[in-house]
Design an enzyme around this catalytic site. Structure first.
Site, mmCIF file in Angstrom:
data_model
loop_
_atom_site.group_PDB
_atom_site.id
_atom_site.type_symbol
_atom_site.label_atom_id
_atom_site.label_comp_id
_atom_site.label_asym_id
_atom_site.label_seq_id
_atom_site.Cartn_x
_atom_site.Cartn_y
_atom_site.Cartn_z
ATOM 1 N N ASP A 169 6.976 -22.770 -24.872
ATOM 2 C CA ASP A 169 7.559 -24.039 -24.431
ATOM 3 C C ASP A 169 7.523 -24.166 -22.912
ATOM 4 O OD1 ASP A 169 8.313 -25.419 -26.716
ATOM 5 O OD2 ASP A 169 10.238 -24.407 -26.876
ATOM 6 N N GLU A 212 10.276 -32.112 -35.832
ATOM 7 C CA GLU A 212 11.580 -31.496 -36.096
ATOM 8 C C GLU A 212 12.583 -32.518 -36.626
ATOM 9 O OE1 GLU A 212 14.999 -28.707 -33.959
ATOM 10 O OE2 GLU A 212 13.125 -29.147 -32.900
#
Length: 279
Positions: free
Chosen positions: A82, A181
């Site tokens: 990330d 998500e």
């Protein structure tokens, strides 16, 4: 080791992609031994291992540190890292410097960016610079304050259509994969079917091209909240707690260490040093 092309081929052949987080060398080694296709060094490490309340405090240096550790533990698995909070929303030069450090210094094989329309240009420019990008849509933890908390996204027709449009946009910009998500299964399935790049779900149902979960959630390690979409395959927290308590008890009682867990001099050395046997 798999490549970006490998994942596209897996989607074409309808082979599901198994992705798992890892934040250190020992867990990365276990994940690699399980033949996971892809490891995510997520900024979720802020909450899972660093004790923060969100991913916001996680820095670029934190991500570099943990990616290096994961790379040492899983030398033969594709690693996605990330880019942390606000490291890709300023000037592109600043973004490029951060991306370079994560790829070159830390050893990431690809980077993950959260967002929607605001990151399209960044995805395109990083891809042109040779940085493989995974986009992240739906619930984006870095934007949770703006989104109003951790909640399911795209629950109405308008937002579902917008999510599909955003997914197509990140694909067109050059992302080689997409993480979705906390999205309703029907919406995630449609997006997976309409995109040519792999869609990896977390709380997005079985219709995605792959799944990703947090390592600690899967093994029940730690006392944090476990999301309802997580399947916990084992709970190692209780045995760890029991082992720690037993250790403390034995130290207090003087029963640890015993002779099996201590080193001893040879008899002739004892004789030379102390003039006789020691009890």
């Amino acid at each position: 080791m798999k490549t970006t092309a490998s994942f596209k081929k897996m989607k074409q052949q309808k082979e599901k992609i198994a992705m798992m987080t890892a934040y250190d060398a020992p867990s990365a080694r276990l994940v690699e031994d399980a033949d996971v296709d892809m490891i995510l060094v997520g900024d979720s490490l802020g909450m899972v291992v660093l004790g923060y309340d969100s991913t916001i405090p996680v820095t670029l240096d934190d991500m570099i540190h943990h990616t290096k550790a994961v790379k040492r533990g899983a030398k033969n698995t594709f690693i996605v890292t990330d880019m942390p909070y606000l490291t890709y929303h300023g000037s592109f030069n600043e973004t490029l410097v951060g991306a370079k450090r994560l790829m070159q210094e830390a050893g990431a094989d690809a980077l993950k960016l959260e967002g929607n329309g605001d990151i399209i240009d960044t995805i395109e420019r990083l891809t042109l610079a040779g940085v493989p990008i995974v986009a992240h849509l739906g619930l984006t933890p870095q934007n949770v304050a703006v989104e109003g908390g951790y909640r399911v996204q795209a629950k109405d027709a308008k937002s579902a259509k917008q999510l599909l449009a955003d997914a197509k946009a990140v694909e067109a910009a050059g992302a080689f994969a997409l993480v979705l998500e906390c999205v309703p299964e029907q919406v995630a399935t449609q997006i997976s079917e309409e995109l040519t790049i792999p869609v990896i779900g977390i709380g997005a149902g079985a219709g995605c091209d792959g799944q990703v979960l947090v390592y600690h959630d899967v093994i029940g390690y730690g006392a944090g909240h476990v999301p309802s979409f997580v399947k916990q395959y084992v709970n190692i927290t209780k045995p760890i707690e029991e082992a720690m308590k037993q250790y403390v008890q034995e130290v207090k009682a003087g029963t640890f260490p015993d002779k099996d867990h201590a080193f001893s001099l040879k008899e002739n050395v004892i004789q030379e040093l102390y003039g006789g046997a020691l009890t």
